[in-house]
Design a protein around this motif. Structure first.
Motif, PDB file in Angstrom:
ATOM      1  N   PHE A  14      18.911  16.608  50.516  1.00 39.64           N
ATOM      2  CA  PHE A  14      19.054  16.576  51.868  1.00 39.64           C
ATOM      3  C   PHE A  14      17.773  16.470  52.536  1.00 39.64           C
ATOM      4  N   VAL A  17      15.722  13.161  51.465  1.00 40.45           N
ATOM      5  CA  VAL A  17      16.270  12.076  52.074  1.00 40.45           C
ATOM      6  C   VAL A  17      16.069  12.041  53.804  1.00 40.45           C
ATOM      7  N   GLY A  18      16.258  13.227  54.281  1.00 39.18           N
ATOM      8  CA  GLY A  18      16.010  13.365  55.562  1.00 39.18           C
ATOM      9  C   GLY A  18      14.550  13.149  55.960  1.00 39.18           C
ATOM     10  N   THR A  20      12.508  10.901  54.480  1.00 37.65           N
ATOM     11  CA  THR A  20      12.121   9.674  54.286  1.00 37.65           C
ATOM     12  C   THR A  20      13.020   8.985  55.363  1.00 37.65           C
ATOM     13  N   TYR A  21      14.162   9.449  55.970  1.00 37.17           N
ATOM     14  CA  TYR A  21      14.853   8.890  57.018  1.00 37.17           C
ATOM     15  C   TYR A  21      13.986   8.953  58.123  1.00 37.17           C
ATOM     16  N   MET A  44      20.314   4.260  54.289  1.00 34.57           N
ATOM     17  CA  MET A  44      20.314   5.535  53.880  1.00 34.57           C
ATOM     18  C   MET A  44      21.223   6.489  54.805  1.00 34.57           C
ATOM     19  N   ASP A  45      21.898   5.915  55.688  1.00 38.32           N
ATOM     20  CA  ASP A  45      22.666   6.794  56.652  1.00 38.32           C
ATOM     21  C   ASP A  45      24.053   7.602  55.804  1.00 38.32           C
ATOM     22  N   PHE A  48      22.506  10.208  53.508  1.00 35.39           N
ATOM     23  CA  PHE A  48      22.071  11.313  54.009  1.00 35.39           C
ATOM     24  C   PHE A  48      23.114  12.318  54.569  1.00 35.39           C
ATOM     25  N   GLY A  52      24.158  16.267  53.488  1.00 31.80           N
ATOM     26  CA  GLY A  52      24.450  17.275  54.396  1.00 31.80           C
ATOM     27  C   GLY A  52      25.834  17.898  54.157  1.00 31.80           C
TER      28      GLY A  52
END
Length: 104
Positions: A14, A17-18, A20-21, A44-45, A48, A52
């Motif tokens: 999480f 990925v968060g 990189t988001y 990637m939404d 992500f 979560g």
């Protein structure tokens, strides 16, 4: 302790990925790498949100469970609500692709 390990993996993914988001959002907003940033934000939404929800559901389950008297119903209820939230997010993400009516 398999659930605690899975929660740790989900939490780590999480935050990765968060991060990189967030980086892709900054690249998209500044126009530095606009096609890559927009592409990353588009694909990637859901992963992500999935990481979560998995981390949150496992944390909730591990904090409210009684180790002396395990309840499978409690795990199923938490899992059901996490899956329902993910299904809602996926439906909202693919609203136009599914051909659902738009509100103007």
């Amino acid at each position: 302790m398999a659930l605690a390990t899975l929660r740790t993996i989900a939490g780590t993914l999480f935050f990765i990925v968060g991060g990189t988001y967030l980086g892709a959002y900054l690249l998209w907003q500044t126009g530095t790498a606009e096609p890559f940033g927009a592409w990353w934000l588009a694909i990637m939404d859901l992963p992500f949100i999935a990481m979560g929800l998995l981390y949150g559901a496992l944390s909730l389950h591990l904090s409210v469970r009684n180790p002396e008297k395990p309840s499978h119903i409690q795990a199923w209820i938490i899992g059901f609500f996490a899956a329902a939230l993910f299904l809602l997010a996926a439906t909202l993400n693919y609203w136009e692709v599914l051909g659902l009516p738009l509100a103007y």
